[in-house]
Design a protein around this motif. Structure first.
Motif, PDB file in Angstrom:
ATOM      1  N   PRO A  35       0.780   4.420   9.144  1.00 42.42           N
ATOM      2  CA  PRO A  35       0.664   5.246   7.651  1.00 42.42           C
ATOM      3  C   PRO A  35       0.175   6.429   7.822  1.00 42.42           C
ATOM      4  N   ASP A  36       0.594   7.367   6.744  1.00 35.84           N
ATOM      5  CA  ASP A  36       0.164   8.864   6.688  1.00 35.84           C
ATOM      6  C   ASP A  36      -1.293   8.469   6.188  1.00 35.84           C
ATOM      7  N   ARG A  37      -1.905   9.732   6.088  1.00 30.78           N
ATOM      8  CA  ARG A  37      -3.289   9.524   5.316  1.00 30.78           C
ATOM      9  C   ARG A  37      -3.035   9.395   3.954  1.00 30.78           C
ATOM     10  N   SER A  67       0.823  -4.695  -0.521  1.00 33.83           N
ATOM     11  CA  SER A  67      -0.445  -4.326   0.455  1.00 33.83           C
ATOM     12  C   SER A  67      -0.698  -2.869   0.355  1.00 33.83           C
ATOM     13  N   LEU A  68      -0.657  -2.045   1.270  1.00 34.53           N
ATOM     14  CA  LEU A  68      -0.926  -0.594   1.266  1.00 34.53           C
ATOM     15  C   LEU A  68      -0.376   0.067   0.069  1.00 34.53           C
ATOM     16  N   GLY A  69       0.817  -0.224  -0.449  1.00 36.68           N
ATOM     17  CA  GLY A  69       1.509   0.301  -1.567  1.00 36.68           C
ATOM     18  C   GLY A  69       0.686   0.136  -2.852  1.00 36.68           C
ATOM     19  N   PHE A  92       0.820  -7.110  -4.894  1.00 36.20           N
ATOM     20  CA  PHE A  92       1.426  -8.056  -4.320  1.00 36.20           C
ATOM     21  C   PHE A  92       0.793  -8.166  -2.892  1.00 36.20           C
ATOM     22  N   GLY A  93      -0.371  -8.783  -2.973  1.00 31.83           N
ATOM     23  CA  GLY A  93      -1.354  -8.780  -1.494  1.00 31.83           C
ATOM     24  C   GLY A  93      -2.137  -7.438  -1.401  1.00 31.83           C
ATOM     25  N   TYR A  94      -3.161  -7.527  -2.328  1.00 30.51           N
ATOM     26  CA  TYR A  94      -3.982  -6.357  -2.226  1.00 30.51           C
ATOM     27  C   TYR A  94      -4.773  -6.492  -0.848  1.00 30.51           C
ATOM     28  N   PRO A  95      -4.707  -5.505  -0.063  1.00 31.15           N
ATOM     29  CA  PRO A  95      -5.575  -5.600   1.212  1.00 31.15           C
ATOM     30  C   PRO A  95      -7.036  -5.032   1.197  1.00 31.15           C
ATOM     31  N   LEU A  96      -7.894  -6.164   0.766  1.00 28.39           N
ATOM     32  CA  LEU A  96      -9.162  -5.931   0.355  1.00 28.39           C
ATOM     33  C   LEU A  96     -10.207  -5.569   1.524  1.00 28.39           C
TER      34      LEU A  96
END
Length: 185
Positions: A35-37, A67-69, A92-96
């Motif tokens: 991914p980009d910064r 996720s990342l989005g 939808f699936g938070y990346p905690l």
């Protein structure tokens, strides 16, 4: 954005009366895996929200991501505060946290988010230990709700269950549409 889960989620949202605009981040469009910064990712969100606002002709906006989005949308919401154009967030699936790094949560910005939030999480998500997500939602108070996918991993797949990603996405898109119908005027 063309992954079967995302296509299914979009279908569930549309079936629930919610218009959908999907987009890819620049690194995906360029065929890169990394991914980009954050500033680039948040810039992509700004552009997508502006396009949605233009197309929506005054209708309320909701930012939603997998996720990342979703995390980047929440960071933008926290940064922009009251000027954030969306009326709600759906994750939808938070990346905690990173896998195995539950001691380093990615949630410091979330108390600054002022719009309603729905966390759709698998109870077996390696990027979000479920007890930590439950605690986060409780700390966020009335602005946050949690929808659990019992046994679901980060992709909402349940061990032993044979369910296509598109079917899962559609079902969870319907959950998101119901939440949006409740919290967005």
């Amino acid at each position: 954005m063309d992954h079967p889960f995302m296509a299914g989620a979009a279908e569930g949202l549309v079936d629930g009366g919610v218009s959908v605009l999907r987009f890819n981040f620049p690194y995906v469009e360029e065929g890169r895996r990394s991914p980009d910064r954050a500033p680039v990712l948040m810039g992509a969100w700004r552009a997508a929200l502006e396009e949605a606002r233009r197309r929506g002709r005054g209708r309320p906006l909701v930012a939603s991501g997998k996720s990342l989005g979703g995390r980047m949308a929440s960071m933008l919401a926290a940064e922009e505060g009251e000027s954030f154009p969306a009326s709600a967030l759906v994750f939808f699936g938070y990346p905690l946290h990173a896998p195995g790094r539950a001691d380093q949560p990615r949630d410091a910005h979330l108390p600054s988010v002022t719009v309603p939030m729905l966390f759709i999480q698998g109870t077996e998500d390696s990027l979000a230990r479920f007890d930590l997500i439950e605690g986060l939602v409780e700390r966020l108070g009335s602005r946050a709700r949690l929808h659990a996918v019992n046994g679901g991993d980060h992709s909402f797949r349940v061990r032993g269950a044979r369910k296509a990603d598109g079917e899962t996405g559609k079902a969870l898109g319907t959950v998101a549409a119901a939440f949006i119908g409740e919290v967005v005027p």
